[in-house]
Write a protein that holds these residues in place. Structure first.
Motif, PDB file in Angstrom:
ATOM      1  N   PRO A   1      26.630  72.094  58.212  1.00 21.41           N
ATOM      2  CA  PRO A   1      25.331  71.903  58.879  1.00 21.41           C
ATOM      3  C   PRO A   1      24.565  73.215  59.025  1.00 21.41           C
ATOM      4  O   PRO A   1      25.163  74.290  59.095  1.00 21.41           O
ATOM      5  CB  PRO A   1      25.731  71.349  60.254  1.00 21.41           C
ATOM      6  N   GLY A   2      23.238  73.091  59.042  1.00 17.18           N
ATOM      7  CA  GLY A   2      22.381  74.248  59.322  1.00 17.18           C
ATOM      8  C   GLY A   2      22.371  75.308  58.244  1.00 17.18           C
ATOM      9  O   GLY A   2      22.110  76.483  58.517  1.00 17.18           O
ATOM     10  N   LYS A   3      22.623  74.920  56.990  1.00 14.83           N
ATOM     11  CA  LYS A   3      22.695  75.895  55.893  1.00 14.83           C
ATOM     12  C   LYS A   3      21.565  75.679  54.881  1.00 14.83           C
ATOM     13  O   LYS A   3      20.916  74.627  54.857  1.00 14.83           O
ATOM     14  CB  LYS A   3      24.040  75.791  55.164  1.00 14.83           C
ATOM     15  N   ARG A   4      21.356  76.696  54.028  1.00  8.59           N
ATOM     16  CA  ARG A   4      20.285  76.668  53.023  1.00  8.59           C
ATOM     17  C   ARG A   4      20.834  77.018  51.640  1.00  8.59           C
ATOM     18  O   ARG A   4      21.704  77.898  51.521  1.00  8.59           O
ATOM     19  CB  ARG A   4      19.185  77.673  53.396  1.00  8.59           C
ATOM     20  N   ALA A   5      20.286  76.360  50.620  1.00  8.12           N
ATOM     21  CA  ALA A   5      20.728  76.597  49.239  1.00  8.12           C
ATOM     22  C   ALA A   5      19.529  76.686  48.303  1.00  8.12           C
ATOM     23  O   ALA A   5      18.493  76.051  48.535  1.00  8.12           O
ATOM     24  CB  ALA A   5      21.656  75.477  48.777  1.00  8.12           C
ATOM     25  N   ALA A   6      19.702  77.462  47.247  1.00  8.51           N
ATOM     26  CA  ALA A   6      18.700  77.542  46.177  1.00  8.51           C
ATOM     27  C   ALA A   6      19.369  77.196  44.855  1.00  8.51           C
ATOM     28  O   ALA A   6      20.466  77.682  44.563  1.00  8.51           O
ATOM     29  CB  ALA A   6      18.092  78.937  46.097  1.00  8.51           C
ATOM     30  N   VAL A   7      18.695  76.339  44.079  1.00  6.17           N
ATOM     31  CA  VAL A   7      19.111  76.055  42.699  1.00  6.17           C
ATOM     32  C   VAL A   7      18.050  76.651  41.788  1.00  6.17           C
ATOM     33  O   VAL A   7      16.875  76.282  41.876  1.00  6.17           O
ATOM     34  CB  VAL A   7      19.239  74.534  42.444  1.00  6.17           C
ATOM     35  N   VAL A   8      18.449  77.595  40.947  1.00  6.37           N
ATOM     36  CA  VAL A   8      17.502  78.288  40.054  1.00  6.37           C
ATOM     37  C   VAL A   8      17.893  77.978  38.613  1.00  6.37           C
ATOM     38  O   VAL A   8      18.983  78.354  38.163  1.00  6.37           O
ATOM     39  CB  VAL A   8      17.531  79.819  40.297  1.00  6.37           C
TER      40      VAL A   8
END
Length: 351
Positions: free
Chosen positions: A160-167
């Motif tokens: 919970p409360g996390k962030r991700a980037a897909v590039v």
């Protein structure tokens, strides 16, 4: 389990662009020593590919110049770093996120070779955290944009409360083979272009954007021969079996319906189709299948026309169009892409 939201999608195009009609004189020169009938056939493939424009990390003269695999791959590495940085910066800015707020970074590319992978360079260039979790996805071809979303979803659902980037950054023009006169090379040259995209996802409670209701992969048995690359002394040589559209059509019901049923919905309830435009024939095949169900894939066709097939990044360009629309709360979207393996990747969204 936590809910995961797709909060933003950004795209970045390379500096060079060309209309298909402007590429044809180069094709003519390239095939000057071939029989007239063969040359006319290839020109027809380009003219009938449903791609008006494509972008590239090299100008047109460079694409049609014989160079070594090493030289082409060096251009790929240099330009992928640039495009990756630009598109991630753009996405972070659009979402008002700081670079050091990312917990996961997934980079996607199959059109060149670099070790360390792109994510390592992005950590340095943008000042990402030293404890960020990185995952390079390198050998899943056109399906890998959706694969990246599936991996990000798995990370975030558990945390919970996390962030991700897909590039996703791809340059099929860096794989173009001047000494390969196979139909696979001709068709891929006619449909592919270069591009980059970035998707930001979050498991924060206040995150905006469509939620991921479900995500699943489907792997065809004994179908590794349908699509991929052979690594030769000249570079990455395209494998593209003409039976791919037929394989998709034959298995379509079992790819779509059980997945939707598993998540308590059906194709009737899906409002938006976010489909990877693999090429004109694949688009036509899927359009017929979905058309019988009263659905359209107009956005998919439009992305193919404007940019060509940019491998893994392309479906994310289609997704961006849907994030820019005013979609009603409660409506559903189905993300679908196909790639080497042979595999189908599916993500179900709800606004």
């Amino acid at each position: 389990m936590n809910e995961v939201s797709i909060t933003t999608v950004a795209k970045q195009l390379p500096q060079y662009s060309r209309r298909t009609k402007d590429i044809l004189p180069f094709v003519d020169t390239w095939l000057a020593d071939m029989e007239d009938r063969f040359r006319r056939k290839v020109v027809k493939i380009f003219e009938g590919a449903a791609v008006d424009t494509r972008y590239g990390i090299m100008d047109i003269e460079e694409v049609f110049t014989a160079t070594s695999f090493e030289a082409k791959n060096a251009i790929y590495v240099r330009e992928v770093k640039k495009l990756g940085k630009q598109v991630l910066e753009k996405a972070l800015h659009q979402n008002n996120w700081s670079a050091d707020s990312l917990d996961y970074i997934i980079t996607v590319s199959c059109t060149g070779i670099m070790i360390p992978s792109l994510d390592a360079y992005l950590i340095n260039d943008l000042g990402l955290r030293e404890d960020i979790v990185r995952l390079p996805v390198t050998e899943m071809g056109c399906a890998a944009g959706v694969s990246g979303l599936i991996y990000a979803n798995n990370f975030l659902r558990s945390n919970p409360g996390k962030r991700a980037a897909v590039v996703a950054v791809e340059s099929p023009t860096a794989t173009f083979q001047l000494n390969d006169y196979s139909m696979a090379n001709m068709v891929s040259a006619a449909i592919f272009g270069d591009g980059a995209a970035c998707v930001l996802l979050s498991s924060e409670k206040e995150a905006k954007g469509p939620k991921i209701l479900g995500a699943q992969m489907y792997h065809y048995k004994d179908a590794t021969h349908l699509m991929g690359f052979d690594l030769t002394n000249h570079g990455l040589k395209m494998i593209l079996d003409p039976s791919v559209p037929e394989a998709i059509a034959d298995s379509f019901p079992k790819i779509v319906h059980p997945f939707l049923e598993k998540h308590g919905t059906s194709i009737k309830q899906v409002n938006h189709l976010i489909f990877h435009p693999g090429g004109k024939k694949i688009v036509q095949t899927v359009e017929e299948l979905f058309g019988k169900m009263g659905k359209d894939i107009d956005d998919t066709r439009e992305i193919l026309r404007r940019y060509g097939n940019m491998s893994s990044a392309t479906v994310l360009y289609v997704l961006e169009r849907f994030l820019e629309k005013d979609i009603k709360s409660g409506e559903q979207g189905l993300l679908l892409s196909f790639g080497p393996g042979f595999s189908a990747q599916r993500v179900l969204l709800k606004w």
